[in-house]
Design a protein around this motif. Structure first.
Motif, PDB file in Angstrom:
ATOM      1  N   CYS A  38      37.301  86.336  -4.703  1.00  0.00           N
ATOM      2  CA  CYS A  38      36.413  85.274  -5.181  1.00  0.00           C
ATOM      3  C   CYS A  38      35.153  85.168  -4.324  1.00  0.00           C
ATOM      4  O   CYS A  38      34.053  84.950  -4.841  1.00  0.00           O
ATOM      5  CB  CYS A  38      37.150  83.931  -5.195  1.00  0.00           C
ATOM      6  N   THR A  39      35.304  85.346  -3.037  1.00  0.00           N
ATOM      7  CA  THR A  39      34.154  85.290  -2.133  1.00  0.00           C
ATOM      8  C   THR A  39      33.184  86.437  -2.420  1.00  0.00           C
ATOM      9  O   THR A  39      31.971  86.230  -2.480  1.00  0.00           O
ATOM     10  CB  THR A  39      34.624  85.315  -0.666  1.00  0.00           C
TER      11      THR A  39
ATOM     12  N   ALA B 210      31.322  85.733  -5.677  1.00  0.00           N
ATOM     13  CA  ALA B 210      30.268  84.729  -5.517  1.00  0.00           C
ATOM     14  C   ALA B 210      29.055  85.287  -4.778  1.00  0.00           C
ATOM     15  O   ALA B 210      27.918  85.121  -5.217  1.00  0.00           O
ATOM     16  CB  ALA B 210      30.817  83.509  -4.781  1.00  0.00           C
TER      17      ALA B 210
ATOM     18  N   ALA C  79      26.125  82.462  -5.308  1.00  0.00           N
ATOM     19  CA  ALA C  79      26.984  81.294  -5.524  1.00  0.00           C
ATOM     20  C   ALA C  79      27.800  81.090  -4.250  1.00  0.00           C
ATOM     21  O   ALA C  79      27.926  81.997  -3.429  1.00  0.00           O
ATOM     22  CB  ALA C  79      27.895  81.536  -6.714  1.00  0.00           C
ATOM     23  N   THR C  80      28.348  79.899  -4.091  1.00  0.00           N
ATOM     24  CA  THR C  80      29.190  79.631  -2.929  1.00  0.00           C
ATOM     25  C   THR C  80      30.585  79.253  -3.390  1.00  0.00           C
ATOM     26  O   THR C  80      30.764  78.676  -4.460  1.00  0.00           O
ATOM     27  CB  THR C  80      28.613  78.498  -2.053  1.00  0.00           C
ATOM     28  N   ILE C  81      31.555  79.595  -2.564  1.00  0.00           N
ATOM     29  CA  ILE C  81      32.951  79.259  -2.827  1.00  0.00           C
ATOM     30  C   ILE C  81      33.367  78.221  -1.792  1.00  0.00           C
ATOM     31  O   ILE C  81      33.096  78.376  -0.604  1.00  0.00           O
ATOM     32  CB  ILE C  81      33.854  80.512  -2.702  1.00  0.00           C
TER      33      ILE C  81
ATOM     34  N   CYS D 215      39.843  77.237  -6.186  1.00  0.00           N
ATOM     35  CA  CYS D 215      38.612  77.003  -5.433  1.00  0.00           C
ATOM     36  C   CYS D 215      37.514  76.533  -6.374  1.00  0.00           C
ATOM     37  O   CYS D 215      37.680  76.538  -7.595  1.00  0.00           O
ATOM     38  CB  CYS D 215      38.179  78.280  -4.719  1.00  0.00           C
ATOM     39  N   THR D 216      36.404  76.152  -5.782  1.00  0.00           N
ATOM     40  CA  THR D 216      35.232  75.736  -6.533  1.00  0.00           C
ATOM     41  C   THR D 216      34.120  76.743  -6.291  1.00  0.00           C
ATOM     42  O   THR D 216      33.837  77.082  -5.144  1.00  0.00           O
ATOM     43  CB  THR D 216      34.760  74.338  -6.080  1.00  0.00           C
ATOM     44  N   LEU D 217      33.508  77.232  -7.359  1.00  0.00           N
ATOM     45  CA  LEU D 217      32.350  78.103  -7.274  1.00  0.00           C
ATOM     46  C   LEU D 217      31.138  77.268  -7.653  1.00  0.00           C
ATOM     47  O   LEU D 217      31.128  76.644  -8.715  1.00  0.00           O
ATOM     48  CB  LEU D 217      32.502  79.300  -8.209  1.00  0.00           C
TER      49      LEU D 217
ATOM     50  N   ILE E 235      33.798  85.425 -15.380  1.00  0.00           N
ATOM     51  CA  ILE E 235      34.600  85.386 -14.153  1.00  0.00           C
ATOM     52  C   ILE E 235      36.060  85.682 -14.476  1.00  0.00           C
ATOM     53  O   ILE E 235      36.719  86.466 -13.804  1.00  0.00           O
ATOM     54  CB  ILE E 235      34.433  84.030 -13.443  1.00  0.00           C
TER      55      ILE E 235
ATOM     56  N   GLN F 204      29.114  73.729 -11.255  1.00  0.00           N
ATOM     57  CA  GLN F 204      30.347  74.043 -10.538  1.00  0.00           C
ATOM     58  C   GLN F 204      31.428  74.468 -11.513  1.00  0.00           C
ATOM     59  O   GLN F 204      31.590  73.868 -12.582  1.00  0.00           O
ATOM     60  CB  GLN F 204      30.854  72.835  -9.742  1.00  0.00           C
TER      61      GLN F 204
END
Length: 174
Positions: free
Chosen positions: A70-71, A74, A86-88, A98-100, A130, A157
């Protein structure tokens, strides 16, 4: 990580083309919910293909965990395909959700949702893309939009939830 030069589509052209696609879907389908489903389905098909392109154009090694995947999605995937990072964040204790966050979402640059389409998740294609990309990487997920700039939030988000780690088999046809 070494990268090959990838030709990019002009961001504004992509944004306006996406807007035309959503407008056509709104004409073709009766409800925002059905348009949301179609955007998710299109995104899924795109996400499956983007993984191959990402792997072919980077020297990224296979990630060792869902969290690492996921990281990478993003930080590297969003930059490669949309020109944004994007940030995780907000990982659960078991690292299965998690939140992206996309701070500067290019898809919403020239968009305003009319009141009659308040249920439309304009960027729902992200959710499908995704989900499709992660499924090709052996992670069955649920991806939902939890905040939307077009609905008054300060950023976009998405919540990514790991449902199952899949055996190494080809993805199902969609």
């Amino acid at each position: 990580m070494a990268r090959r030069e990838v030709k990019r589509v002009n961001g504004e052209l992509f944004t306006m083309t996406y807007g035309a696609l959503v407008a056509q879907l709104l004409e073709d389908y009766e409800s925002d919910d059905e348009v949301n489903k179609q955007l998710d389905k299109m995104g899924y098909n795109i996400g499956v293909r983007m993984v191959d392109d990402f792997i072919a154009n980077t020297n990224t090694e296979r990630c060792g965990s869902f969290k690492e995947t996921c990281t990478t999605l993003a930080k590297e995937g969003f930059r490669m395909f949309l020109g944004v990072t994007a940030t995780i964040s907000n990982w659960t204790a078991d690292d299965k959700e998690c939140t992206l966050t996309i701070d500067d979402n290019p898809l919403v640059a020239f968009v305003e949702l009319p009141d009659e389409h308040r249920e439309l998740n304009y960027c729902n294609m992200y959710c499908g893309a995704i989900r499709g990309a992660l499924e090709l990487l052996q992670y069955r997920t649920r991806v939902t939009m939890t905040k939307d700039v077009l609905k008054g939030d300060k950023d976009t988000q998405l919540t990514i939830t790991l449902l199952e780690v899949l055996d190494d088999v080809p993805p199902p046809e969609d």
